[in-house]
Design an enzyme around this catalytic site. Structure first.
Site, PDB file in Angstrom:
ATOM      1  N   LYS A 197      29.315 -44.664  13.925  1.00 18.27           N
ATOM      2  CA  LYS A 197      29.840 -43.671  12.986  1.00 18.27           C
ATOM      3  C   LYS A 197      28.973 -43.653  11.737  1.00 18.27           C
ATOM      4  O   LYS A 197      28.750 -44.691  11.109  1.00 18.27           O
ATOM      5  CB  LYS A 197      31.250 -44.080  12.558  1.00 18.27           C
ATOM      6  CG  LYS A 197      32.357 -43.241  13.117  1.00 18.27           C
ATOM      7  CD  LYS A 197      33.677 -43.833  12.634  1.00 18.27           C
ATOM      8  CE  LYS A 197      34.796 -42.863  12.715  1.00 18.27           C
ATOM      9  NZ  LYS A 197      36.037 -43.446  12.194  1.00 18.27           N
TER      10      LYS A 197
HETATM   11  C1  E4P Z   1      38.806 -41.253  12.009  1.00 18.39           C
HETATM   12  O1  E4P Z   1      37.899 -41.639  12.687  1.00 18.39           O
HETATM   13  C2  E4P Z   1      39.341 -41.956  10.841  1.00 18.39           C
HETATM   14  O2  E4P Z   1      39.332 -43.334  11.131  1.00 18.39           O
HETATM   15  C3  E4P Z   1      40.782 -41.618  10.544  1.00 18.39           C
HETATM   16  O3  E4P Z   1      41.258 -40.582  11.365  1.00 18.39           O
HETATM   17  C4  E4P Z   1      41.094 -41.476   9.107  1.00 18.39           C
HETATM   18  O4  E4P Z   1      42.453 -41.177   8.975  1.00 18.39           O
HETATM   19  P1  E4P Z   1      43.267 -41.339   7.607  1.00 18.39           P
HETATM   20  O5  E4P Z   1      42.983 -40.143   6.758  1.00 18.39           O
HETATM   21  O6  E4P Z   1      44.694 -41.377   8.035  1.00 18.39           O
HETATM   22  O7  E4P Z   1      42.801 -42.610   6.972  1.00 18.39           O
END
Ligand code: E4P
Length: 230
Positions: free
Chosen positions: A83
Site C-alpha cells: 500500500k
Molecule cells: C483501507 O484500506 C483502510 O484501512 C480503511 O478502510 C480505513 O478506514 P477508516 O476510515 O475506518 O479508518
C-alpha cells in the site's frame, strides 16, 4: 463484488474466513499497531489464513523509502500487496514497484482526479475512502460512481477497492455501482449477515418443531446409510 476484511486481528480474520465470506484483507498502520504484535510474523500468519491479497502499508513519505519497504514486504509472501499513499511520492513508488511486478494498492484516495493518476501509475487497486469523505459532508459513493465511469471510459485495469466502509448500506451501494471490492471492519461484515426477521423466523421454526413428538423424529437416532457416509 469481492469482500475484504479491514483488520489485522487474526481471530476476526479466521472467523470471517470460516464463513466463506472474505477474499482478502486490508491492513494499515493503525490496525497493525492495535494488535501490539511483531509486524512481520503477524502479516505472514494473516497471509497463511487468507490465501488471498493482503495489503500492507508502507510507513514513510519518500518514494525511495516506500520502494525499499515495498520490496521487503513483497518478498515476505506472494499474497502481499504493497500500500502506497496517494501522494506524488506514492505515485512514483507505485510506478516503480509496478514495473517490478509488485502489486500496489494506492490508498488514501479522496478524489476522482487522484484515482485517475493511480491508474496511470499502474496501481493494481485504488482505495477511495468513502466513510472519511462522508464524515466531512462529502459524497463517498458519488466518488465511486465517478471513478467507475472514468476507468470504464479508458478500460483501466486498476480495481476499485471501496474503503473506509462504515455500514452495510455502503457495501450495498458499492455493489450496485459495480465496485470491484469493498473492504470493511468485522462489525460491518457481521451486520451484513444479521437480520431481525431471520432470527425471529428461526426461533419460530424451532419452537414449532419442538411440538412434534419425539416418536416422530426417529431419524435423529437412525444409523447413517452407506450413501450418507460417503
Ligand atoms: C483501507 O484500506 C483502510 O484501512 C480503511 O478502510 C480505513 O478506514 P477508516 O476510515 O475506518 O479508518
Amino acid at each position: 463484488m469481492k469482500i475484504f476484511l479491514d483488520s489485522a486481528n487474526l481471530t476476526e480474520i479466521r472467523e470471517a474466513k470460516a464463513w466463506g465470506a472474505i477474499d482478502g484483507v486490508t491492513t494499515n498502520p493503525t490496525l497493525v499497531a492495535k494488535e501490539g504484535r511483531e509486524f512481520f510474523p503477524l502479516l505472514k500468519e494473516i497471509c497463511g489464513v487468507v490465501q488471498g491479497p493482503v495489503s500492507m502499508e508502507t510507513t514513510c513519505r519518500d518514494a525511495e523509502g516506500m520502494i525499499r519497504e515495498g520490496r521487503v514486504f513483497a518478498a515476505l509472501d506472494p499474497h502481499i500487496v504493497v500500500k502506497c499513499p496517494l501522494t506524488k511520492e506514492g505515485l512514483r513508488a507505485t510506478r516503480q514497484l509496478t514495473n517490478e511486478q509488485i502489486r500496489v494498492n494506492v490508498t488514501l484516495c479522496f478524489s476522482a482526479s487522484q484515482a485517475l493518476l493511480a491508474a496511470k501509475a499502474g496501481a493494481c487497486f485504488v482505495s477511495p475512502f468513502v466513510g472519511r469523505l462522508d464524515d466531512i459532508s462529502g459524497d463517498g459513493m458519488g466518488l465511486i460512481r465517478d471513478i467507475k465511469a472514468i476507468y470504464a471510459n479508458y478500460a483501466f485495469s486498476t480495481q476499485i477497492l471501496v474503503a473506509s466502509v462504515r455500514h452495510p448500506m455502503h457495501v450495498v451501494e458499492a455493489a450496485k455501482l459495480g465496485a470491484d471490492i469493498a473492504t470493511m471492519p468485522f462489525a460491518v461484515l457481521d451486520a451484513l449477515v444479521t437480520h431481525p426477521l431471520t432470527a425471529a423466523g428461526l426461533d419460530r421454526f424451532l419452537q414449532d418443531w419442538e411440538r412434534l413428538p419425539a416418536s416422530a423424529k426417529t431419524w435423529k437416532t437412525a444409523e447413517p446409510s452407506a450413501r450418507d457416509t460417503r
